[in-house]
Scaffold this motif. Structure first.
Motif, mmCIF file in Angstrom:
data_model
loop_
_atom_site.group_PDB
_atom_site.id
_atom_site.type_symbol
_atom_site.label_atom_id
_atom_site.label_comp_id
_atom_site.label_asym_id
_atom_site.label_seq_id
_atom_site.Cartn_x
_atom_site.Cartn_y
_atom_site.Cartn_z
ATOM 1 N N THR A 12 0.804 -1.223 0.000
ATOM 2 C CA THR A 12 0.000 0.000 0.000
ATOM 3 C C THR A 12 0.836 1.273 0.000
ATOM 4 O O THR A 12 0.294 2.367 0.022
ATOM 5 N N LEU A 13 2.133 1.134 -0.041
ATOM 6 C CA LEU A 13 3.032 2.290 -0.008
ATOM 7 C C LEU A 13 2.925 3.070 -1.319
ATOM 8 O O LEU A 13 3.057 2.505 -2.399
ATOM 9 N N LYS A 14 2.674 4.348 -1.219
ATOM 10 C CA LYS A 14 2.545 5.199 -2.406
ATOM 11 C C LYS A 14 3.844 5.954 -2.651
ATOM 12 O O LYS A 14 3.858 7.155 -2.853
ATOM 13 N N CYS A 15 4.910 5.201 -2.625
ATOM 14 C CA CYS A 15 6.233 5.774 -2.799
ATOM 15 C C CYS A 15 7.112 4.703 -3.428
ATOM 16 O O CYS A 15 7.078 3.553 -3.011
ATOM 17 N N LYS A 16 7.886 5.070 -4.431
ATOM 18 C CA LYS A 16 8.798 4.108 -5.045
ATOM 19 C C LYS A 16 10.080 4.053 -4.231
ATOM 20 O O LYS A 16 10.565 5.068 -3.748
ATOM 21 N N TYR A 17 10.614 2.841 -4.089
ATOM 22 C CA TYR A 17 11.878 2.673 -3.379
ATOM 23 C C TYR A 17 12.846 1.901 -4.277
ATOM 24 O O TYR A 17 12.449 1.042 -5.038
ATOM 25 N N THR A 18 14.120 2.259 -4.176
ATOM 26 C CA THR A 18 15.157 1.630 -4.996
ATOM 27 C C THR A 18 15.450 0.224 -4.504
ATOM 28 O O THR A 18 15.577 -0.698 -5.281
ATOM 29 N N PHE A 19 15.583 0.087 -3.194
ATOM 30 C CA PHE A 19 15.759 -1.241 -2.611
ATOM 31 C C PHE A 19 15.246 -1.239 -1.176
ATOM 32 O O PHE A 19 15.106 -0.198 -0.545
ATOM 33 N N TYR A 20 14.972 -2.436 -0.706
ATOM 34 C CA TYR A 20 14.437 -2.641 0.634
ATOM 35 C C TYR A 20 15.072 -3.903 1.194
ATOM 36 O O TYR A 20 14.974 -4.966 0.598
ATOM 37 N N LYS A 21 15.759 -3.780 2.311
ATOM 38 C CA LYS A 21 16.398 -4.925 2.958
ATOM 39 C C LYS A 21 16.025 -4.932 4.432
ATOM 40 O O LYS A 21 15.985 -3.885 5.080
ATOM 41 N N ARG A 22 15.761 -6.128 4.954
ATOM 42 C CA ARG A 22 15.445 -6.277 6.373
ATOM 43 C C ARG A 22 16.224 -7.438 6.938
ATOM 44 O O ARG A 22 16.374 -8.476 6.312
ATOM 45 N N PHE A 23 16.720 -7.251 8.169
ATOM 46 C CA PHE A 23 17.299 -8.336 8.936
ATOM 47 C C PHE A 23 16.657 -8.270 10.309
ATOM 48 O O PHE A 23 16.830 -7.293 11.043
ATOM 49 N N VAL A 24 15.846 -9.258 10.631
ATOM 50 C CA VAL A 24 15.052 -9.335 11.857
ATOM 51 C C VAL A 24 14.185 -8.079 11.952
ATOM 52 O O VAL A 24 13.182 -7.991 11.267
ATOM 53 N N ASP A 25 14.563 -7.099 12.774
ATOM 54 C CA ASP A 25 13.730 -5.901 12.895
ATOM 55 C C ASP A 25 14.449 -4.635 12.438
ATOM 56 O O ASP A 25 14.004 -3.526 12.701
ATOM 57 N N ASP A 26 15.564 -4.783 11.750
ATOM 58 C CA ASP A 26 16.285 -3.642 11.186
ATOM 59 C C ASP A 26 16.008 -3.581 9.692
ATOM 60 O O ASP A 26 16.170 -4.568 8.978
ATOM 61 N N ILE A 27 15.598 -2.408 9.239
ATOM 62 C CA ILE A 27 15.214 -2.222 7.839
ATOM 63 C C ILE A 27 16.072 -1.123 7.221
ATOM 64 O O ILE A 27 16.311 -0.092 7.838
ATOM 65 N N LEU A 28 16.515 -1.363 5.999
ATOM 66 C CA LEU A 28 17.217 -0.355 5.217
ATOM 67 C C LEU A 28 16.435 -0.185 3.924
ATOM 68 O O LEU A 28 16.225 -1.144 3.193
ATOM 69 N N VAL A 29 15.990 1.023 3.681
ATOM 70 C CA VAL A 29 15.215 1.277 2.471
ATOM 71 C C VAL A 29 15.721 2.567 1.831
ATOM 72 O O VAL A 29 16.059 3.521 2.517
ATOM 73 N N CYS A 30 15.817 2.550 0.518
ATOM 74 C CA CYS A 30 16.274 3.712 -0.233
ATOM 75 C C CYS A 30 15.065 4.376 -0.885
ATOM 76 O O CYS A 30 14.436 3.792 -1.779
ATOM 77 N N ILE A 31 14.738 5.562 -0.388
ATOM 78 C CA ILE A 31 13.582 6.311 -0.881
ATOM 79 C C ILE A 31 13.978 7.775 -1.068
ATOM 80 O O ILE A 31 14.993 8.211 -0.527
ATOM 81 N N PRO A 32 13.182 8.544 -1.808
ATOM 82 C CA PRO A 32 13.466 9.977 -1.907
ATOM 83 C C PRO A 32 13.413 10.623 -0.523
ATOM 84 O O PRO A 32 12.562 10.271 0.309
ATOM 85 N N LYS A 33 14.327 11.539 -0.251
ATOM 86 C CA LYS A 33 14.433 12.154 1.077
ATOM 87 C C LYS A 33 13.132 12.817 1.524
ATOM 88 O O LYS A 33 12.774 12.764 2.696
ATOM 89 N N ASN A 34 12.401 13.400 0.584
ATOM 90 C CA ASN A 34 11.160 14.091 0.952
ATOM 91 C C ASN A 34 10.026 13.128 1.313
ATOM 92 O O ASN A 34 8.967 13.563 1.744
ATOM 93 N N MET A 35 10.254 11.816 1.169
ATOM 94 C CA MET A 35 9.214 10.825 1.492
ATOM 95 C C MET A 35 9.472 10.107 2.816
ATOM 96 O O MET A 35 8.696 9.244 3.218
ATOM 97 N N CYS A 36 10.537 10.464 3.512
ATOM 98 C CA CYS A 36 10.921 9.750 4.743
ATOM 99 C C CYS A 36 9.822 9.772 5.804
ATOM 100 O O CYS A 36 9.479 8.720 6.365
ATOM 101 N N ILE A 37 9.285 10.932 6.086
ATOM 102 C CA ILE A 37 8.257 11.042 7.132
ATOM 103 C C ILE A 37 6.997 10.283 6.716
ATOM 104 O O ILE A 37 6.398 9.575 7.530
ATOM 105 N N TYR A 38 6.610 10.402 5.448
ATOM 106 C CA TYR A 38 5.445 9.665 4.952
ATOM 107 C C TYR A 38 5.623 8.164 5.155
ATOM 108 O O TYR A 38 4.727 7.480 5.661
#
Length: 166
Positions: A12-38
């Motif tokens: 349901t995310l209305k934002c494109k992300y370059t990549f998304y990685k998770r290990f247990v409960d740590d997430i790394l996602v690459c998104i436009p800076k202006n979309m971080c709070i959203y």
């Protein structure tokens, strides 16, 4: 649980992300800076008892798990082995009454972690860091050097890189 939660949220995310990685409960996602709070609010709205925090790269660098990730111009990413500032630097002391193989494993595992998680341009730095950690934990220099020479790794060009012990 996290796999289910992230699957539902990402659909349901209305934002494109370059990549998304998770290990247990740590997430790394690459998104436009202006979309971080959203994105943070979107994740936190899914289930009130699961709340996420946000860390934004600073000076094109972010720490994730045991990595420092440097975002270089032109889309290049370089990684370096990372230890938190709160790390005590204490490992199995060489003078401990444990099997010698355990001590050899400490040396080998630290070098392997530093090598495998570190881009070639930072290897000398992480090698020195491992040597310092081992020395502070009582390991003899000649043993550190011997294990280091045995550590084999593949560089991008397929050649063994020169080290401070070569």
């Amino acid at each position: 649980v996290m796999e289910h939660v992230e699957g539902e949220i990402l659909k349901t995310l209305k934002c494109k992300y370059t990549f998304y990685k998770r290990f247990v409960d740590d997430i790394l996602v690459c998104i436009p800076k202006n979309m971080c709070i959203y994105v943070l609010e979107h994740f936190n709205a899914y289930y009130p008892r699961i709340q996420f925090t946000l860390e934004i790269e600073n000076n094109n660098t972010i720490n994730f798990l045991d990595l420092t990730i440097d975002h270089i111009a032109g889309g290049v990413i370089r990684t370096k082995w990372y230890q938190k500032a709160t790390s005590s630097g204490r490992y199995l002391n060489y003078f401990s009454s444990v099997p010698h193989q355990w001590k050899l494993n400490v040396i080998n595992n630290l070098f392997q972690r530093a090598i495998k998680l570190t881009d070639a341009c930072y290897r000398h730095e992480t090698e020195s860091k491992v040597c310092d950690l081992l020395t502070k934990n009582g390991y003899p220099t000649n043993l550190i050097e011997k294990i280091w020479r045995k550590c084999k790794y593949i560089c991008k060009n397929g050649k063994h890189e020169k080290t401070k012990f070569d």
